[in-house]
Design a protein around this motif. Structure first.
Motif, PDB file in Angstrom:
ATOM      1  N   TYR A  73     -41.539   9.855  23.111  1.00 52.71           N
ATOM      2  CA  TYR A  73     -41.765   8.435  22.800  1.00 52.71           C
ATOM      3  C   TYR A  73     -41.716   8.265  21.287  1.00 52.71           C
ATOM      4  CZ  TYR A  73     -43.639   8.173  27.579  1.00 52.71           C
ATOM      5  OH  TYR A  73     -43.806   8.229  28.947  1.00 52.71           O
ATOM      6  N   MET A  74     -40.982   7.271  20.805  1.00 47.83           N
ATOM      7  CA  MET A  74     -40.879   6.987  19.380  1.00 47.83           C
ATOM      8  C   MET A  74     -41.563   5.646  19.106  1.00 47.83           C
ATOM      9  SD  MET A  74     -39.080   9.629  18.445  1.00 47.83           S
ATOM     10  CE  MET A  74     -37.842  10.807  19.037  1.00 47.83           C
ATOM     11  N   LEU A  75     -42.665   5.676  18.350  1.00 47.84           N
ATOM     12  CA  LEU A  75     -43.441   4.453  18.139  1.00 47.84           C
ATOM     13  C   LEU A  75     -42.984   3.634  16.941  1.00 47.84           C
ATOM     14  CD1 LEU A  75     -47.064   5.537  19.124  1.00 47.84           C
ATOM     15  CD2 LEU A  75     -45.139   4.806  20.544  1.00 47.84           C
ATOM     16  N   GLY A  76     -42.221   4.237  16.024  1.00 49.06           N
ATOM     17  CA  GLY A  76     -41.546   3.466  14.990  1.00 49.06           C
ATOM     18  C   GLY A  76     -42.390   2.945  13.845  1.00 49.06           C
ATOM     19  N   PHE A  77     -43.490   3.600  13.515  1.00 50.85           N
ATOM     20  CA  PHE A  77     -44.283   3.171  12.367  1.00 50.85           C
ATOM     21  C   PHE A  77     -43.601   3.616  11.071  1.00 50.85           C
ATOM     22  CE2 PHE A  77     -47.512   3.169  15.751  1.00 50.85           C
ATOM     23  CZ  PHE A  77     -47.957   1.860  15.606  1.00 50.85           C
ATOM     24  N   PRO A  78     -43.903   2.955   9.935  1.00 43.74           N
ATOM     25  CA  PRO A  78     -43.193   3.251   8.683  1.00 43.74           C
ATOM     26  C   PRO A  78     -43.480   4.655   8.167  1.00 43.74           C
ATOM     27  CG  PRO A  78     -45.023   1.734   8.291  1.00 43.74           C
ATOM     28  CD  PRO A  78     -44.865   1.839   9.775  1.00 43.74           C
ATOM     29  N   ASP A  79     -42.419   5.363   7.850  1.00 40.28           N
ATOM     30  CA  ASP A  79     -42.523   6.755   7.442  1.00 40.28           C
ATOM     31  C   ASP A  79     -43.233   6.924   6.105  1.00 40.28           C
ATOM     32  OD1 ASP A  79     -41.896   9.566   7.629  1.00 40.28           O
ATOM     33  OD2 ASP A  79     -40.458   9.191   6.017  1.00 40.28           O
ATOM     34  N   ASN A  80     -44.221   7.830   6.106  1.00 40.58           N
ATOM     35  CA  ASN A  80     -45.031   8.110   4.912  1.00 40.58           C
ATOM     36  C   ASN A  80     -45.699   6.868   4.336  1.00 40.58           C
ATOM     37  OD1 ASN A  80     -45.276  10.954   3.836  1.00 40.58           O
ATOM     38  ND2 ASN A  80     -43.111  10.886   4.391  1.00 40.58           N
ATOM     39  N   ARG A  81     -45.836   5.857   5.182  1.00 38.18           N
ATOM     40  CA  ARG A  81     -46.558   4.643   4.804  1.00 38.18           C
ATOM     41  C   ARG A  81     -47.457   4.179   5.944  1.00 38.18           C
ATOM     42  NH1 ARG A  81     -41.436   3.564   2.517  1.00 38.18           N
ATOM     43  NH2 ARG A  81     -40.791   2.498   4.406  1.00 38.18           N
ATOM     44  N   MET A  82     -47.869   5.115   6.771  1.00 41.20           N
ATOM     45  CA  MET A  82     -48.717   4.722   7.894  1.00 41.20           C
ATOM     46  C   MET A  82     -50.079   4.225   7.447  1.00 41.20           C
ATOM     47  SD  MET A  82     -47.759   7.404  10.933  1.00 41.20           S
ATOM     48  CE  MET A  82     -49.081   6.744  11.940  1.00 41.20           C
TER      49      MET A  82
END
Length: 223
Positions: A73-82
């Motif tokens: 599952y890919m949740l798509g939150f911003p990379d290195n900006r969670m």
């Protein structure tokens, strides 16, 4: 009786680095393994292109076939900006996956990693898996990731394992999965090299009298 296992990772490749051998062992023993990734691991990089994300997703698909992961599952939150996203938003998406799969065993990041996404993933996982009545989760373990778990400030939440999973029979499977992520691996003496990943597995094994192992911290076990 087979178990449902869920690996909660910040980025694709973390699952292979942290518990690839453990995943392969679960699958060999008849368990069903799923993975969920909170961020993509690419879009924070300067001049990142859609092609790079496609390449990483293709590498993840290949690695997951090698390890035997049933579905990712890919949740798509911003990379290195969670850290820019309210924790509640992350937890709610993760809770939906947990509600769907009802895993008994969960693996996730160490809370002291240098990478901010790893730390938030750990926090979100513990929140989504809190031990309320009826929760299916009975075991939670934290794994180490090269170039994250050992790079934090000395003495600041160090990774001190108390569980060693024997992956002597599955080390080569782990290495094949890591080779699928060749664009994410580095040349020695970088910490995140194939050679160092093998050395770490053998070193962790030696601590427990095994040929190879993956080290974990037992976060919670309900017997």
């Amino acid at each position: 009786m087979s178990k449902t296992v869920l690996v909660v990772a910040a980025h694709t490749d973390d699952e292979a680095l942290g518990c690839g051998g453990t995943i392969a062992r679960h699958v060999a023993e008849g368990d069903i393994v799923y993975a969920v990734f909170l961020a993509d691991g690419v879009t924070s990089r300067p001049d990142a292109t859609p092609e790079e994300l496609e390449q990483r997703n293709a590498a993840a698909e290949k690695a997951h076939k090698i390890l035997g992961i049933t579905k990712a599952y890919m949740l798509g939150f911003p990379d290195n900006r969670m850290d820019s996203v309210p924790l509640l938003d992350i937890v709610q998406k993760l809770e939906a996956v947990i509600e769907e799969l009802k895993p008994q065993v969960v693996y996730t990041h160490h809370h002291g990693d240098l990478n901010i996404d790893h730390r938030i993933t750990h926090h979100a996982t513990l929140t989504a898996c809190r031990p309320i009545p009826g929760s299916p989760v009975s075991e939670i373990y934290a794994f180490e990731v090269l170039s994250a778990s050992e790079w934090n400030t000395p003495g600041n939440n160090p990774f001190i394992p108390n569980v060693f999973v024997d992956i002597s029979q599955y080390l080569e499977t782990k290495m094949k999965a890591l080779a699928a992520y060749e664009l994410e691996m580095r040349e020695p003496p970088h910490s995140r090299s194939l050679e160092n990943a093998r050395r770490l597995s053998e070193f962790r094994g030696s601590l427990a009298g095994l040929g190879a192992a993956e080290a974990m911290i037992s976060v919670r076990v309900i017997c």
